[in-house]
Motif scaffolding. Sequence first.
Motif: not given
Length: 948
Positions: A444-452
């Motif tokens: 797999p590969y990462l396309v979105r990263f979200r800090l909350q």
Amino acid sequence: MNVPTCPSPVPLPWRRCALFLLAVCGGLLSLAAGEPGKRAFEIAAGPAEATLRTFSDQAGGQFLFSAEKVAGVRTNAVKGDFTARDALQRLLAGTALRAVQDERTGALTVDRAALAAAGPGGFGSVEGRVLNRDTGLYVNNARVVVEGQRLEVFTDAAGYFMLPRVAAGEVALRVFFTGFPAQTRALAVTSGQRAVADFAFGADGKGDDKTIMLDAFKVATSRDMAASDIAVNEQRFAPGIKNVVSTDSFADIADGNVGEFAKYLPGVTLNRSGSDGINMSLGGVPPSGTPILLDGNGIASAASSNTDRTVEFENIAVGGMSRVEVSRSPTPDSPANAIGGSVNLVSRSAFERSKPQYTLKAYYSWRGGDFSWSKTPGPFQHKEYPFEPNLEIGAVVPVTRNFGFTFNGLMARTKNNGPGITQDWVPHVAAQSANFPATTPDNPYLVRFRLQERPKITLRNTASLSADWRVSPADVLTVGFQYSYFTSEFWVRQLNFDVGRAVSFGRDFTQGAAGTGFMQILTDAREKNGTSWAPSVRWRHNGRIWQWNLGGSYSGASNHYASDGYFQSNNAFYRNLTLRFDQLTEDHPGRITATDAAGQPVNVYDLNNYRLENVGGLNFNSWAIVRSAFVNAKRDLDLRVPVTVKGGVDLRVEHRDITRPTYSTNFVGRDGVFRSADDNAGQWYDPSYSQRDLLFGPRMQWFDLDQIGGLFRSNPDHFANTEANQVNAYRSEVTTSQAITETITAPYLRLDSKFLDGRLQVTGGVRYEKTQDVGDGPLIDPSRIYQRDAQGRIVRDTQNRPVVIAPLASLAGTKLAYVERGASVDKSYDGFFPSLNASYLIRQNLIARVSYGRAINRPNFGNILPSMNLPDPESTNRTITLTNPELKPWIADSYGVALEYYFNEPSSGVLSARAYLRDIKDFFGTRLVPATPDVLEPYGIDPAQYGD
């Protein structure tokens, strides 16, 4: 003195018998010889086996007795100068033992009290209460047995028991409660009269050392251990597979959330919203399929304005509860919609205590691990203290033996700020597409990263009041009232990294295409509040022949979501970037690189690089009303095997009313142009919250939602208000407006019996439930925008085109086609639900259980509430979108086995193992079928116009 001897040779067991008789005779004669004189006795109350040894020592001679005969008997305290006979009689007074004196020798011994047989009409009644002195609580489900007679009963929640038909004469009552030695007492029963026998377990009030030795430590008897005794005893004598937890068994929960207690039980899953325990599920069944009851009555829940059946814990406080019961196997008197089990919250009773108890708790609660006394950046636009005050008061007051009341109040205020992350990986979360090349699950590969950032303030005010009145020895009237107010305000801030389109990737990196990536600041800010209330009444009759219960409750709840003074969603973007993720770990990229179109590094944490593009809000409102009524009666039948027959009827009517409108608009600023320079988000910079560190990375500059809301109030023209915005808002109001009333009628028959001298207990029977649903929902019919003639036919112009009153895309056309609660449903279904539970006493403390039951899981209201979206008959679209009011519930045949080992006193622990098998049928799903007349006519749709 001539002592008989046994001739030889004699087998070894008989020689031991002779030696025992020799010792007994010697002891008895020595006691007889000393009878005329008095001796000093000082014997504490306690188990007969120990006190009789002390008596023998102080009487001055050997005194032997059968340990089996005196087992379970607690004798009295004796202090003073008495003859041996007087001392022994005082010691045994009121117990199931009696002093026996040999007429020839005058020797004393101890024997069980003889049981008298009843003559014609020779029956009386026995009643009493059972108390735990250690806690001052009257105990529920203590087992009371008349020895030598086939009579057994369990105490009620106030510790009362009654045996209405006991053979007259001297009888022995034996009482057992988990965690304590059994007690036995002799009692004289007079024909036609009532005898009273009260029992007390634990310390006798004379300074008994109630400590448990653990090597070099002493652990004093506590409320937690006593509460555990109660819970384990409830589970031990339950007719089916059941777990019980007392609310006093664990440490105090700051906000009084009842789910935080139930989560300790095996098989219970506490589902959370952020840090709050909001609902629970049992055995893998969804929360909507887990009925939550309050004293056996239904609880209203507005379910966060959703259309499911979930009962949420936000409006239920634990302070007024005595225990939480989780039933794993159904019985005929439990709801049928419990595939995984059911949960019953049991309220406190004034009769559960022997003396008044008053509690006052005041404390502070801190946010997370921040135990500072200084102000820190708060959830909103200013600094606040990280702690909040809380107050809890309670009273359980038995005013007299026949009247008492309870009260509990809670004012809890808590803060949370749970930072978090979300990640979208291809192909697991994000779908493969033109922007995201195909890959395999193992690469797999990462396309979105979200800090909350998820700051939240919660306020909970609850109050509960109940009163118990013993109208007569056989009748108790209980009235109660529960009230709760809950409000929670949260400003969730999120920083989203999106590569836009991936051009290359590996196990530890993702490279985005040039200029396709973007950064986004998005919020979810709202205030949620709700109120619940539940008055209830119950009448319990425990007569000599019949026992019956009747009562009901009226439970109401509301839920409201609103954005008061600010927008719920605020979206600001930094576009046309090239993003790269490196050093990927399980929870975040170790390095994120961001460049502009020229390939120059940019600062994605600077608010001035973002432009506010759109805002939105919501205004959810929902109400729930649950009216419950029940009546049941039972009696014991003295057949060849003891049988208890119980029959009753439950009635439940639930009404739900839901509206969930939303709205959104674009921000155009002073110049009225979308995405222009004057939309810069830096003009609303929040200097307070921007001082907080992110979970990963440097500090982020956040905007202040109050400032954006203030701008809307002062300059509404800075926000677009097109007809398209008005159309979307109106459609949202119509499509989310729904109401339903559900009526469930449930008669049942239950039989309980015991076999094999009480070692095998069987409970079975059948329940019938009929469900009727009447509801209203939205109707979407585009054909309503056309003119029609007197016969209802669409009017056409000279070119055979339908004459349009107003275009569907316009506000006027939308109001014609979208009809609020224009679709309706009236449906019913029913079924029989048999169940069988059996428990076998392998040993006194080892129980095997098996169970079978048929249960259902009703469809969520959203699945059956009418919603009809018809296509424009003049268009090429021929798809009709409908809910299915005729949707049937899941049906499950469930099988369970359990093995429970109960530790001997003074311990009250239990070790159990359980397994279950469920055969579930009629799962729900969505499918596309031809629009035949058989399908359309139940919905009132004209097959000639919309048919296949």
